[in-house]
Scaffold this active site. Structure first.
Site, PDB file in Angstrom:
ATOM      1  N   GLN A  31      19.344  24.757  -9.635  1.00 62.28           N
ATOM      2  CA  GLN A  31      20.567  23.954  -9.540  1.00 62.28           C
ATOM      3  C   GLN A  31      20.599  22.783 -10.529  1.00 62.28           C
ATOM      4  OE1 GLN A  31      20.787  22.374  -5.574  1.00 62.28           O
ATOM      5  NE2 GLN A  31      18.990  21.091  -5.788  1.00 62.28           N
ATOM      6  N   ARG A 104       3.484  15.882 -11.458  1.00 64.08           N
ATOM      7  CA  ARG A 104       4.278  17.053 -11.051  1.00 64.08           C
ATOM      8  C   ARG A 104       5.177  17.556 -12.181  1.00 64.08           C
ATOM      9  NH1 ARG A 104       4.965  17.335  -5.023  1.00 64.08           N
ATOM     10  NH2 ARG A 104       6.543  18.816  -5.593  1.00 64.08           N
ATOM     11  N   TYR A 210      -4.996   9.283  -7.217  1.00 64.56           N
ATOM     12  CA  TYR A 210      -5.815   9.986  -8.228  1.00 64.56           C
ATOM     13  C   TYR A 210      -5.132   9.863  -9.585  1.00 64.56           C
ATOM     14  CZ  TYR A 210      -2.536  13.617  -6.545  1.00 64.56           C
ATOM     15  OH  TYR A 210      -1.417  14.294  -6.122  1.00 64.56           O
ATOM     16  N   ASP A 288       8.229  26.062   0.349  1.00 60.15           N
ATOM     17  CA  ASP A 288       8.781  25.160   1.369  1.00 60.15           C
ATOM     18  C   ASP A 288      10.012  25.748   2.059  1.00 60.15           C
ATOM     19  OD1 ASP A 288       6.827  23.358   0.791  1.00 60.15           O
ATOM     20  OD2 ASP A 288       8.163  21.713   0.231  1.00 60.15           O
TER      21      ASP A 288
HETATM   22  P1  FAD Z   1      10.514  22.621  -4.293  1.00 67.47           P
HETATM   23  O1  FAD Z   1       9.448  21.979  -5.088  1.00 67.47           O
HETATM   24  O2  FAD Z   1      11.303  21.785  -3.364  1.00 67.47           O
HETATM   25  O3  FAD Z   1      11.494  23.330  -5.332  1.00 67.47           O
HETATM   26  C1  FAD Z   1      12.734  23.863  -4.924  1.00 67.47           C
HETATM   27  C2  FAD Z   1      13.635  23.999  -6.139  1.00 67.47           C
HETATM   28  O4  FAD Z   1      14.835  24.679  -5.758  1.00 67.47           O
HETATM   29  C3  FAD Z   1      14.066  22.653  -6.713  1.00 67.47           C
HETATM   30  O5  FAD Z   1      13.884  22.673  -8.112  1.00 67.47           O
HETATM   31  C4  FAD Z   1      15.539  22.548  -6.330  1.00 67.47           C
HETATM   32  O6  FAD Z   1      16.302  21.810  -7.263  1.00 67.47           O
HETATM   33  C5  FAD Z   1      15.946  24.025  -6.319  1.00 67.47           C
HETATM   34  N1  FAD Z   1      17.103  24.297  -5.449  1.00 67.47           N
HETATM   35  C6  FAD Z   1      17.343  23.807  -4.208  1.00 67.47           C
HETATM   36  N2  FAD Z   1      18.502  24.290  -3.725  1.00 67.47           N
HETATM   37  C7  FAD Z   1      19.012  25.119  -4.686  1.00 67.47           C
HETATM   38  C8  FAD Z   1      20.196  25.929  -4.776  1.00 67.47           C
HETATM   39  N3  FAD Z   1      21.105  25.967  -3.783  1.00 67.47           N
HETATM   40  N4  FAD Z   1      20.386  26.660  -5.895  1.00 67.47           N
HETATM   41  C9  FAD Z   1      19.477  26.633  -6.921  1.00 67.47           C
HETATM   42  N5  FAD Z   1      18.349  25.865  -6.898  1.00 67.47           N
HETATM   43  C10 FAD Z   1      18.119  25.134  -5.786  1.00 67.47           C
HETATM   44  N6  FAD Z   1       1.343  20.354  -2.376  1.00 67.47           N
HETATM   45  C11 FAD Z   1       0.176  20.695  -2.978  1.00 67.47           C
HETATM   46  O7  FAD Z   1      -0.101  21.884  -3.150  1.00 67.47           O
HETATM   47  N7  FAD Z   1      -0.696  19.729  -3.400  1.00 67.47           N
HETATM   48  C12 FAD Z   1      -0.441  18.393  -3.229  1.00 67.47           C
HETATM   49  O8  FAD Z   1      -1.233  17.548  -3.630  1.00 67.47           O
HETATM   50  C13 FAD Z   1       0.771  18.018  -2.583  1.00 67.47           C
HETATM   51  N8  FAD Z   1       1.059  16.707  -2.398  1.00 67.47           N
HETATM   52  C14 FAD Z   1       2.225  16.349  -1.789  1.00 67.47           C
HETATM   53  C15 FAD Z   1       2.515  14.990  -1.567  1.00 67.47           C
HETATM   54  C16 FAD Z   1       3.688  14.614  -0.950  1.00 67.47           C
HETATM   55  C17 FAD Z   1       3.964  13.158  -0.687  1.00 67.47           C
HETATM   56  C18 FAD Z   1       4.610  15.622  -0.542  1.00 67.47           C
HETATM   57  C19 FAD Z   1       5.901  15.241   0.145  1.00 67.47           C
HETATM   58  C20 FAD Z   1       4.344  16.973  -0.745  1.00 67.47           C
HETATM   59  C21 FAD Z   1       3.151  17.349  -1.365  1.00 67.47           C
HETATM   60  N9  FAD Z   1       2.839  18.701  -1.585  1.00 67.47           N
HETATM   61  C22 FAD Z   1       1.669  19.052  -2.173  1.00 67.47           C
HETATM   62  C23 FAD Z   1       3.779  19.760  -1.177  1.00 67.47           C
HETATM   63  C24 FAD Z   1       4.609  20.258  -2.356  1.00 67.47           C
HETATM   64  O9  FAD Z   1       5.260  19.185  -2.961  1.00 67.47           O
HETATM   65  C25 FAD Z   1       5.639  21.273  -1.913  1.00 67.47           C
HETATM   66  O10 FAD Z   1       5.083  22.144  -0.961  1.00 67.47           O
HETATM   67  C26 FAD Z   1       6.099  22.093  -3.131  1.00 67.47           C
HETATM   68  O11 FAD Z   1       6.741  21.271  -4.055  1.00 67.47           O
HETATM   69  C27 FAD Z   1       7.034  23.210  -2.679  1.00 67.47           C
HETATM   70  O12 FAD Z   1       7.453  23.910  -3.802  1.00 67.47           O
HETATM   71  P2  FAD Z   1       8.740  24.826  -3.729  1.00 67.47           P
HETATM   72  O13 FAD Z   1       8.873  25.411  -5.092  1.00 67.47           O
HETATM   73  O14 FAD Z   1       8.651  25.716  -2.553  1.00 67.47           O
HETATM   74  O15 FAD Z   1       9.948  23.829  -3.428  1.00 67.47           O
END
Ligand code: FAD
Length: 389
Positions: A31, A104, A210, A288
């Site tokens: 998006q 990140r 870190y 997620d």
């Molecule tokens: P996201 O990273 O949320 O990516 C989702 C993507 O989908 C985004 O780019 C968004 O823009 C896009 N999107 C959303 N809706 C739409 C739509 N309708 N159409 C098109 N695109 C869309 N994990 C680790 O493994 N190690 C760590 O050290 C760690 N530390 C963390 C620290 C904190 C404080 C937090 C909150 C989380 C941490 N995590 C860590 C967890 C990690 O950040 C998430 O689990 C990870 O980012 C999930 O990745 P994802 O690709 O599933 O989702």
């Protein structure tokens, strides 16, 4: 097989790279107008780094990633060590892949750069989808459409795909907020902080920090119990004075780091109830979107990378049976992701204990045997999601 991946976060991009390498016809729809990643740092443990290394990303990862020597967990006020565990060469030798720390955005960008440009469609926000026989049609806000044999919702905790397929349901506020700060190295040289994964635990909160970006910045995350979250936005600019006030009485290193924040952002930590299923027809979820977890195991992104590896391996061996591959995907991935959701929630309680009897018992248990020792962490780090099917 044509696959549409919705979401260009760490989960979606790494899944697309793995699917593409397996010879599948993949397109990613994100998006945002360009690939960015909110937040600051991310830890990538060997169970996930081994999967990224297989994509030929080693030199790109080594250029920006930091290799911590150890994990060091300490008490909030006097800094007494609670547990130390290796993360450096010993971990790499035992588990066959290094433990990394990244900014990140560095990780997201190196994944996006590895994807051929014509495979990544930014500015494409999914607003609708339809399953017609053996095809899925995705509709985007910009009126574009995409057709695929399989649609993968990698669109994060606020997943639109999840809502469209399984019905609307809002993420729950967990009661924790995170303040995050990125501190330039020159501001904190006097603190002489080692290249390690540092964690400080205390009553109602903890702090993790870190080095990231080849050592140019320190990523600091301060997580506290907070009560309600009534704001609409789940990430917002915060006030450094509020963070300092909340960490009154904590060790001078913790307070020194917070004082050096150029700015800070608040992140309300949400989760969701467990889904009975991750797939419906030719639509599935990863990362997620299907198993959000608290960050207390640092595994959310790592698990999303594992999801992509398992899905790829299954589609490769069962190309003519998408339904069978998705059923198996859920069967192998769900128990592990659920275990990590539960372990993260349990660590929240352990890390935030008030000083007293339960805290003494925790400290003694940590001193007897670190839960992150090579012997105790094998179940997590040795796992190969591409072959444990
Ligand atoms: P996201 O990273 O949320 O990516 C989702 C993507 O989908 C985004 O780019 C968004 O823009 C896009 N999107 C959303 N809706 C739409 C739509 N309708 N159409 C098109 N695109 C869309 N994990 C680790 O493994 N190690 C760590 O050290 C760690 N530390 C963390 C620290 C904190 C404080 C937090 C909150 C989380 C941490 N995590 C860590 C967890 C990690 O950040 C998430 O689990 C990870 O980012 C999930 O990745 P994802 O690709 O599933 O989702």
């Amino acid at each position: 097989m044509k696959i549409a991946v919705i979401g260009g976060g760490i989960g979606g991009l790494s899944a697309a790279l793995q699917l593409l390498k397996a010879g599948l016809d993949v397109h990613v729809y994100e998006q945002a107008p360009r690939i960015t990643d909110i937040g600051a740092g991310i830890q990538i443990s060997p169970n996930a780094s081994r999967l990224l290394l297989r994509l030929g990303l080693k030199s790109a990862m080594d250029a920006v990633g930091m290799r911590p020597r150890e994990m060091h967990q300490r008490r909030w006020d006097d800094g007494r060590t609670l547990q130390r565990a290796p993360l450096g060469p010993e971990v790499e030798a035992t588990f066959g892949a290094p433990y990394y720390h990244f900014h990140r955005a560095d990780l997201a960008n190196l994944l996006a750069d590895a994807l051929p440009q014509d495979r990544l469609h930014t500015g494409c926000k999914l607003v609708g989808l339809e399953q017609k026989g053996e095809r899925v049609i995705a509709r985007f806000e910009n009126r574009a459409t995409a057709e695929a044999d399989l649609l993968v919702g990698a669109d994060g905790i606020h997943s639109r795909v999840r809502g469209l397929v399984f019905g609307p349901e809002k993420p729950r506020f967990t009661g924790c907020i995170a303040w995050r700060g990125l501190v330039p190295a020159e501001r904190i040289r006097h603190l002489a902080i080692e290249t390690a994964s540092h964690s400080w635990v205390g009553p109602g909160g903890h702090v993790v920090h870190y080095w990231v970006s080849a050592g140019r910045m320190m990523n600091v995350v301060c997580i506290v119990e907070h009560g309600d979250w009534t704001r609409e936005s789940w990430t917002d600019k915060g006030d450094v004075a509020d963070v300092l006030a909340r960490y009154e009485g904590w060790h001078p290193t913790v307070r020194g780091l917070i004082s050096a924040f150029p700015e800070t952002f608040i992140w309300a930590l949400h989760d969701r109830a467990e889904l009975p299923h991750w797939s419906a027809g030719r639509v599935t979820l990863l990362g997620d979107a299907c198993h959000p977890m608290l960050p207390m195991m640092a595994q959310g992104a790592a698990q999303s990378i594992e999801d992509g590896a398992a899905l790829t391996a299954l589609l490769r061996v069962m190309p003519d049976d998408i339904a069978g591959a998705l059923a198996r995907y859920e069967a192998v991935r769900k128990p592990r992701a659920t275990r990590l959701q539960q372990a993260s929630a349990a660590n929240r309680i352990r890390f935030h204990l008030p000083d007293g009897e339960a805290q003494h018992a925790r400290d003694e248990a940590m001193a007897r045997s670190s839960d992150r020792s090579i012997a105790n962490i094998g179940w997590l780090y040795a796992h190969d999601a591409a072959s444990t099917l």
